[in-house]
Scaffold this motif. Structure first.
Motif, short mmCIF file in Angstrom:
data_model
loop_
_atom_site.label_atom_id
_atom_site.label_comp_id
_atom_site.label_asym_id
_atom_site.label_seq_id
_atom_site.Cartn_x
_atom_site.Cartn_y
_atom_site.Cartn_z
N UNK A 126 55.21 -10.10 65.70
CA UNK A 126 54.90 -9.09 66.72
C UNK A 126 55.76 -7.85 66.62
N UNK A 127 56.87 -7.93 65.87
CA UNK A 127 57.80 -6.81 65.71
C UNK A 127 58.41 -6.35 67.04
N UNK A 128 58.62 -7.30 67.94
CA UNK A 128 59.28 -7.00 69.21
C UNK A 128 59.94 -8.27 69.72
N UNK A 129 60.91 -8.08 70.61
CA UNK A 129 61.64 -9.21 71.16
C UNK A 129 61.28 -9.50 72.61
N UNK A 130 60.38 -8.73 73.18
CA UNK A 130 59.92 -8.97 74.54
C UNK A 130 58.80 -10.01 74.48
N UNK A 131 58.96 -11.10 75.20
CA UNK A 131 58.00 -12.21 75.14
C UNK A 131 57.50 -12.50 76.54
N UNK A 132 56.18 -12.54 76.73
CA UNK A 132 55.65 -12.90 78.04
C UNK A 132 56.08 -14.32 78.42
N UNK A 159 54.62 -28.08 66.34
CA UNK A 159 55.23 -28.13 67.67
C UNK A 159 54.79 -26.90 68.43
N UNK A 160 54.36 -27.09 69.67
CA UNK A 160 54.08 -25.97 70.55
C UNK A 160 55.32 -25.73 71.40
N UNK A 161 55.88 -24.54 71.28
CA UNK A 161 57.09 -24.18 72.01
C UNK A 161 56.69 -23.21 73.11
N UNK A 162 56.98 -23.56 74.33
CA UNK A 162 56.74 -22.66 75.46
C UNK A 162 57.84 -21.60 75.42
N UNK A 163 57.60 -20.62 74.55
CA UNK A 163 58.66 -19.69 74.16
C UNK A 163 59.16 -18.81 75.30
N UNK A 167 59.17 -19.47 78.49
CA UNK A 167 59.95 -20.34 79.38
C UNK A 167 61.28 -20.71 78.72
N UNK A 168 61.22 -21.04 77.41
CA UNK A 168 62.44 -21.41 76.68
C UNK A 168 63.47 -20.29 76.75
N UNK A 169 63.03 -19.06 76.51
CA UNK A 169 63.96 -17.93 76.51
C UNK A 169 64.54 -17.70 77.90
N UNK A 170 63.71 -17.80 78.92
CA UNK A 170 64.19 -17.66 80.30
C UNK A 170 65.22 -18.74 80.62
N UNK A 171 64.96 -19.96 80.17
CA UNK A 171 65.90 -21.06 80.41
C UNK A 171 67.23 -20.82 79.70
N UNK A 172 67.19 -20.29 78.49
CA UNK A 172 68.43 -20.04 77.76
C UNK A 172 69.29 -19.03 78.53
N UNK A 173 68.64 -18.00 79.04
CA UNK A 173 69.38 -16.99 79.80
C UNK A 173 69.96 -17.58 81.08
N UNK A 201 75.73 -7.11 82.54
CA UNK A 201 74.60 -6.50 81.84
C UNK A 201 73.31 -6.70 82.59
N UNK A 202 72.27 -6.00 82.10
CA UNK A 202 71.00 -6.02 82.82
C UNK A 202 70.10 -7.17 82.43
N UNK A 203 70.42 -7.88 81.35
CA UNK A 203 69.64 -9.05 80.97
C UNK A 203 68.34 -8.74 80.27
N UNK A 204 68.07 -7.49 80.00
CA UNK A 204 66.83 -7.14 79.30
C UNK A 204 66.91 -7.56 77.85
#
Length: 123
Positions: free
Chosen positions: A25-31, A45-49, A51-57, A97-100
């Motif tokens: 996708x050439x971007x790091x913003x993930x719905x 494997x299906x990764x709920x990406x 959700x995964x990223x939100x959980x890591x934060x 930081x803003x977390x973006x």
């Protein structure tokens, strides 16, 4: 220890899915609702990406310095510079930081990182 191993495997799959997504996708913003399909050792494997990223934060204080460094390397700005704040298992209680998400990366940068993280997950 089985829980730690499963958590580590889930983290590696998440990294591989994130690298694959950002390369394509050439971007790091993930719905938040996005699911990414990856193949590790011949298994899909299906990764709920999102959700995964939100959980890591939200669980950043439980990530190791190495995990934060891996996230930062892939362009996650809230993880950048934080790995030195964290010990091997736990770290600081809060982040500034803003977390973006971090800046979008070039195709060559993403491709190299994608291959590296796919290998980490599958090797």
């Amino acid at each position: 220890m089985a829980i730690d191993r499963r958590g580590a495997e889930a983290f590696r799959r998440g990294l591989a899915a994130f690298a694959q997504y950002t390369e394509r996708e050439q971007k790091t913003v993930i719905p938040r609702q996005h699911t990414e399909r990856i193949v590790v050792e011949g298994q899909e494997h299906d990764v709920r990406l999102g959700v995964w990223l939100t959980n890591q934060k939200s669980r950043h204080d439980r990530l190791s310095g190495e995990q934060l460094a891996q996230l930062a390397e892939l362009g996650i700005d809230w993880a950048q510079g934080r790995q030195s704040d964290h010990g091997p298992g736990r770290g600081a209680d809060s982040l500034a930081g803003d977390g973006a998400p971090g800046p979008d990366l070039s195709g060559a940068q993403l491709a190299g990182r994608h291959q590296e993280f796919i290998c980490r997950a599958a090797c």
